[in-house]
Design a protein around this motif. Structure first.
Motif, mmCIF file in Angstrom:
data_model
loop_
_atom_site.group_PDB
_atom_site.id
_atom_site.type_symbol
_atom_site.label_atom_id
_atom_site.label_comp_id
_atom_site.label_asym_id
_atom_site.label_seq_id
_atom_site.Cartn_x
_atom_site.Cartn_y
_atom_site.Cartn_z
ATOM 1 N N VAL A 1 -39.999 44.318 -7.790
ATOM 2 C CA VAL A 1 -39.080 44.954 -6.840
ATOM 3 C C VAL A 1 -37.922 44.019 -6.519
ATOM 4 C CG1 VAL A 1 -38.858 45.806 -4.470
ATOM 5 C CG2 VAL A 1 -40.811 46.519 -5.870
ATOM 6 N N ALA A 2 -38.227 42.727 -6.404
ATOM 7 C CA ALA A 2 -37.156 41.753 -6.148
ATOM 8 C C ALA A 2 -36.154 41.706 -7.298
ATOM 9 C CB ALA A 2 -37.769 40.383 -5.913
ATOM 10 N N LEU B 1 -37.278 50.104 -8.800
ATOM 11 C CA LEU B 1 -37.332 51.098 -7.730
ATOM 12 C C LEU B 1 -38.639 51.889 -7.715
ATOM 13 C CD1 LEU B 1 -33.703 52.566 -7.932
ATOM 14 C CD2 LEU B 1 -34.553 50.699 -6.485
ATOM 15 N N PHE B 2 -39.240 52.075 -8.908
ATOM 16 C CA PHE B 2 -40.446 52.898 -8.980
ATOM 17 C C PHE B 2 -41.407 52.309 -10.018
ATOM 18 C CE2 PHE B 2 -37.044 55.841 -7.707
ATOM 19 C CZ PHE B 2 -37.590 56.378 -6.549
ATOM 20 N N VAL B 3 -42.687 52.689 -9.835
ATOM 21 C CA VAL B 3 -43.725 52.352 -10.813
ATOM 22 C C VAL B 3 -44.054 53.628 -11.592
ATOM 23 C CG1 VAL B 3 -46.061 51.466 -11.155
ATOM 24 C CG2 VAL B 3 -44.660 50.599 -9.257
ATOM 25 N N VAL B 4 -44.064 53.518 -12.906
ATOM 26 C CA VAL B 4 -44.309 54.691 -13.754
ATOM 27 C C VAL B 4 -45.782 55.086 -13.679
ATOM 28 C CG1 VAL B 4 -44.288 55.567 -16.115
ATOM 29 C CG2 VAL B 4 -42.412 54.142 -15.294
ATOM 30 N N PRO C 1 -43.386 55.419 -5.680
ATOM 31 C CA PRO C 1 -42.724 54.326 -4.951
ATOM 32 C C PRO C 1 -43.621 53.093 -4.899
ATOM 33 C CG PRO C 1 -42.488 56.396 -3.756
ATOM 34 C CD PRO C 1 -43.452 56.650 -4.866
ATOM 35 N N PRO C 2 -43.060 51.913 -4.919
ATOM 36 C CA PRO C 2 -43.871 50.678 -4.936
ATOM 37 C C PRO C 2 -44.819 50.553 -3.748
ATOM 38 C CG PRO C 2 -41.596 50.201 -5.496
ATOM 39 C CD PRO C 2 -41.616 51.628 -5.041
ATOM 40 N N ASP C 3 -44.373 50.948 -2.531
ATOM 41 C CA ASP C 3 -45.252 50.791 -1.373
ATOM 42 C C ASP C 3 -46.479 51.685 -1.479
ATOM 43 O OD1 ASP C 3 -43.628 53.012 -1.218
ATOM 44 O OD2 ASP C 3 -43.466 52.974 0.971
ATOM 45 N N VAL C 4 -46.305 52.907 -2.011
ATOM 46 C CA VAL C 4 -47.449 53.805 -2.196
ATOM 47 C C VAL C 4 -48.393 53.235 -3.247
ATOM 48 C CG1 VAL C 4 -48.147 56.131 -2.853
ATOM 49 C CG2 VAL C 4 -46.063 55.787 -1.495
ATOM 50 N N TYR C 5 -47.835 52.678 -4.302
ATOM 51 C CA TYR C 5 -48.665 52.120 -5.367
ATOM 52 C C TYR C 5 -49.492 50.935 -4.867
ATOM 53 C CZ TYR C 5 -49.947 50.477 -10.038
ATOM 54 O OH TYR C 5 -50.656 50.091 -11.137
#
Length: 386
Positions: free
Chosen positions: A93-94, A98-101, A74-78
């Motif tokens: 994200v804008a 939805l996710f970072v690989v 998830p972006p916030d965790v990254y």
């Protein structure tokens, strides 16, 4: 008038949509969450600077789908782990990301190129260290060795579809995302004897830095037989099994194997080398050819003990005539022309026989025949032919 069912409906488009949905369902493993490829972004911390063979992998995804889910974060965790990339991640994200690989950047690029609408993902929310996890992912991914790949390729080539058709090497290479040469070389390894197959595996392990310095028996890697895949497939796999065993025993060199592999199997044989013991009956004097002694130089001037022409019984050779000078000229102001060839004396120590003027080979032969006896002519012929 009641409207007939299906009026103003594009039934062909609906069937195509259902078929596409069914196809996508077949390409994506069931039971895993899926997203669109454009809802994923590659990690700015990805260790792979250049993604290779994307087109080949895209062809594989079009036909067989993505069998391995990509690991995403998830972006916030990254952003918590890599705050220096906060602006880049928030901007994506804008745009709908939805996710970072985390694992699967090459698969993501191939999925975008293949036009897949869904890809499977595996979401991770607790990652102690993304960089260490990425290193572990790459190092712990133990690939098949060349012989194991060869067995898998051969099994795939032997399989038949519902219509009873088998895949060709070219079709299989396209399906798995490699070259046809890669497949053919691997399949050729199955024709090797077990010792050479193990030598090929050991070479691959050494290239992967997975072969220890010494094995359980204490044999060092220098004592192991190591065989590269290309040489094993293009040279030794073309030899008969008995010649392969001869190479393992050391009775056949690599250079000899390369030459023998170019001829048909029924004509292949170990080159025969002459042994030194076969010539034991020949002594050293007989081994060296006898060389006739060179004649000693002789002078054309008559010796003091030269017998008279009457005593020798031969007519003296005609002296060389000096060319006449033109009228009014003297030897002081003009030079005499040089003879066509040098004068060669032919005589013995006891009996000088005169001088032969060499003008041609035929002239030389006639002069020699006049000066020598028949038995001497035969001896001369024998010397010239030796």
């Amino acid at each position: 008038m009641p409207q007939k069912p299906g009026l103003k409906r594009d039934l062909a488009a609906e069937r195509a949509a259902r078929k596409a949905a069914t196809q996508q369902a077949r390409l994506v493993p069931q039971g895993l969450p899926t997203v669109r490829p454009d809802q994923l972004m590659p990690s700015p911390e990805n260790g792979r600077r250049k993604l290779l063979k994307i087109d080949e992998l895209a062809d594989t995804l079009r036909t067989d789908g993505m069998n391995t889910a990509m690991t995403v974060i998830p972006p916030d965790v990254y952003v918590e782990i890599y705050p220096q990339h906060k602006e880049v991640v928030e901007a994506r994200v804008a745009d709908g990301v939805l996710f970072v690989v985390h694992h699967g950047h090459r698969r993501l690029a191939a999925a975008l190129r293949a036009g897949l609408t869904e890809v499977p993902i595996l979401v991770r929310r607790e990652v102690p260290s993304l960089r260490i996890a990425a290193i572990q992912e790459n190092l712990q991914r133990m690939a098949l060795n060349p012989i194991e790949e060869a067995l898998e390729f051969q099994e795939a080539l032997d399989e038949r579809d519902d219509a009873g058709k088998q895949l060709s090497q070219r079709e299989l290479a396209k399906r798995v995302g490699c070259s046809q040469t890669y497949v053919s070389h691997r399949v050729a390894l199955l024709r090797l004897v077990p010792a050479l197959q193990q030598a090929t595996i050991d070479h691959w392990l050494k290239e992967q830095q997975l072969l220890d310095v010494s094995d359980e028996d204490g044999a060092s890697t220098q004592e192991r037989l190591l065989l590269p895949v290309r040489e094993a497939a293009t040279v030794f796999a073309r030899l008969r099994p008995d010649l392969q065993e001869a190479f393992v025993r050391g009775d056949l060199t690599s250079a000899q194997a390369a030459v023998i592999s170019k001829v048909p199997a029924e004509q292949q044989a170990i080159p025969v080398t002459e042994e030194a013991g076969d010539c034991g009956a020949i002594n050293e004097e007989a081994a060296e050819p006898a060389v006739a002694p060179l004649p000693e130089p002789r002078t054309s001037e008559p010796s003091a003990t030269t017998p008279s022409p009457e005593a020798s019984g031969r007519q003296p050779a005609a002296p060389l005539s000096q060319p006449s000078l033109p009228t009014g000229s003297t030897s002081a102001d003009s030079k005499s022309p040089q003879p066509d060839a040098a004068a060669t004396p032919v005589a013995t120590d006891a009996e000088p026989r005169g001088v032969i003027v060499v003008r041609s080979v035929e002239d030389l032969a006639l002069n020699i025949m006049e000066l020598l006896e028949p038995d001497e002519i035969d001896e001369l012929k024998a010397l010239l032919s030796s």
